[in-house]
Scaffold this motif. Structure first.
Motif, PDB file in Angstrom:
ATOM      1  N   TYR A  36      -5.035  -5.767  -1.720  1.00  0.00           N
ATOM      2  CA  TYR A  36      -6.420  -5.443  -0.620  1.00  0.00           C
ATOM      3  C   TYR A  36      -6.469  -4.059  -0.164  1.00  0.00           C
ATOM      4  O   TYR A  36      -5.700  -3.242  -0.173  1.00  0.00           O
ATOM      5  CB  TYR A  36      -6.084  -6.231   0.739  1.00  0.00           C
ATOM      6  CG  TYR A  36      -6.345  -7.748   0.524  1.00  0.00           C
ATOM      7  CD1 TYR A  36      -5.387  -8.446   0.312  1.00  0.00           C
ATOM      8  CD2 TYR A  36      -7.700  -8.225   0.962  1.00  0.00           C
ATOM      9  CE1 TYR A  36      -5.697  -9.778   0.245  1.00  0.00           C
ATOM     10  CE2 TYR A  36      -7.879  -9.505   0.744  1.00  0.00           C
ATOM     11  CZ  TYR A  36      -6.983 -10.495   0.545  1.00  0.00           C
ATOM     12  OH  TYR A  36      -7.258 -11.601   0.266  1.00  0.00           O
ATOM     13  N   PHE A  90      -3.002  -2.437   0.705  1.00  0.00           N
ATOM     14  CA  PHE A  90      -2.136  -3.308   1.060  1.00  0.00           C
ATOM     15  C   PHE A  90      -1.856  -4.431   0.040  1.00  0.00           C
ATOM     16  O   PHE A  90      -2.610  -5.059  -0.389  1.00  0.00           O
ATOM     17  CB  PHE A  90      -2.406  -4.197   2.404  1.00  0.00           C
ATOM     18  CG  PHE A  90      -2.583  -3.575   3.845  1.00  0.00           C
ATOM     19  CD1 PHE A  90      -3.903  -3.027   3.852  1.00  0.00           C
ATOM     20  CD2 PHE A  90      -1.407  -3.309   4.739  1.00  0.00           C
ATOM     21  CE1 PHE A  90      -3.902  -2.279   5.083  1.00  0.00           C
ATOM     22  CE2 PHE A  90      -1.602  -2.738   5.830  1.00  0.00           C
ATOM     23  CZ  PHE A  90      -2.781  -1.966   5.855  1.00  0.00           C
ATOM     24  N   PHE A 102       1.999  -9.774   4.205  1.00  0.00           N
ATOM     25  CA  PHE A 102       1.458  -8.259   3.618  1.00  0.00           C
ATOM     26  C   PHE A 102       2.573  -7.311   4.044  1.00  0.00           C
ATOM     27  O   PHE A 102       3.378  -7.466   4.811  1.00  0.00           O
ATOM     28  CB  PHE A 102       0.332  -7.891   4.610  1.00  0.00           C
ATOM     29  CG  PHE A 102      -1.111  -8.309   4.390  1.00  0.00           C
ATOM     30  CD1 PHE A 102      -1.138  -9.897   4.399  1.00  0.00           C
ATOM     31  CD2 PHE A 102      -2.051  -7.902   3.676  1.00  0.00           C
ATOM     32  CE1 PHE A 102      -2.331 -10.651   4.215  1.00  0.00           C
ATOM     33  CE2 PHE A 102      -3.341  -8.701   3.259  1.00  0.00           C
ATOM     34  CZ  PHE A 102      -3.351 -10.035   3.602  1.00  0.00           C
ATOM     35  N   GLY A 103       2.322  -6.351   2.949  1.00  0.00           N
ATOM     36  CA  GLY A 103       3.244  -5.054   3.116  1.00  0.00           C
ATOM     37  C   GLY A 103       2.779  -4.063   4.110  1.00  0.00           C
ATOM     38  O   GLY A 103       1.762  -4.320   4.791  1.00  0.00           O
ATOM     39  N   LYS A 104       3.561  -3.197   4.548  1.00  0.00           N
ATOM     40  CA  LYS A 104       3.133  -2.267   5.600  1.00  0.00           C
ATOM     41  C   LYS A 104       2.081  -1.113   5.205  1.00  0.00           C
ATOM     42  O   LYS A 104       1.240  -0.532   6.076  1.00  0.00           O
ATOM     43  CB  LYS A 104       4.369  -1.454   6.237  1.00  0.00           C
ATOM     44  CG  LYS A 104       5.299  -2.239   7.163  1.00  0.00           C
ATOM     45  CD  LYS A 104       6.319  -1.700   7.653  1.00  0.00           C
ATOM     46  CE  LYS A 104       7.382  -2.541   8.363  1.00  0.00           C
ATOM     47  NZ  LYS A 104       8.489  -1.865   8.779  1.00  0.00           N
TER      48      LYS A 104
END
Lengths: 112, 116
Positions: A36, A90, A102-104
């Motif tokens: 995203y 993301f 989600f990743g940071k």
């Protein structure tokens, strides 16, 4: 434990240069994989997704990502970056598509 | 057509107060999701609604958090007795369906919550 890692917090590239954003995950089986993008003042927008099949997926805005099972990675690439690509990116992973982890995020800065 | 909308866009509250966050999904979307984005963190899944099925609440961090979806459309996320660690951006998303793996989630702009 299940996890998503985006190793690069910030990346700076010159306009016209190629881009690769890294995403690694730790899941027991092949999960659903997403990228995203969040532009300033905008909501999250889906760039591309992988569920199965061809491991190289094409997305919007000229982005592509490659799923590598052996490396548990799903890196995002673009051959030539435009200034409008500056945003937060993301990676998201989930055993089911509705419960995403989600990743940071990786913040992309594009210089002239 | 209109996208996912959320209100309020910003909310400042005092510790211990209750807050309600609203999400209007895209018309016709049967699945609705809530996420939380804390400072320096990725998005954290909170809860998922799909049609008339029981919601998946597995991501709710404590019993102070609850959500409902009335009439299969609008959803409200309620945080009771807010704490400072609840400060975050709360994002809502919707999709056409919630199963099958082919759905795309469309996100709203978020509600930025600050608990003083």
């Amino acid at each position: 434990a299940q996890s998503v890692t985006q190793p690069d917090i910030h990346i700076t590239v010159s306009e016209g240069a190629s881009l690769e954003l890294r995403c690694n995950y730790s899941y027991g089986a092949t999960p659903y994989l997403f990228w995203y993008v969040q532009s300033p003042g905008q909501g999250l927008q889906l760039l591309l997704k992988y569920f199965s099949g061809d491991t190289l997926v094409q997305g919007i805005k000229g982005f592509e990502a490659e799923f590598k099972r052996s490396q548990s990675s799903f890196n995002l690439r673009k051959p030539s970056v435009h200034w409008s690509d500056a945003a937060e990116y993301f990676c998201a992973v989930g055993e089911v598509a509705y419960a995403l982890n989600f990743g940071k995020g990786t913040s992309l800065l594009v210089t002239p | 057509g209109a996208g996912v909308s959320q209100s309020p866009s910003n909310k400042v509250t005092e510790k211990g107060k209750d807050v309600e966050l609203r999400c209007d999904p895209i018309s016709g979307h049967t699945a609705l999701y809530w996420y939380r984005q804390s400072l320096g963190q990725g998005l954290e899944f909170l809860i998922y609604f799909q049609g008339n099925s029981a919601p998946d609440k597995s991501g709710l961090p404590s019993d102070r958090f609850s959500a409902e979806r009335t009439g299969g459309s609008v959803s409200t996320l309620t945080i009771q007795r807010t704490q400072q660690e609840d400060s975050a951006v709360y994002l809502c998303a919707s999709s056409l369906v919630g199963t099958g793996g082919q759905e795309t989630q469309y996100f709203g702009p978020g509600t930025r919550l600050l608990v003083l």
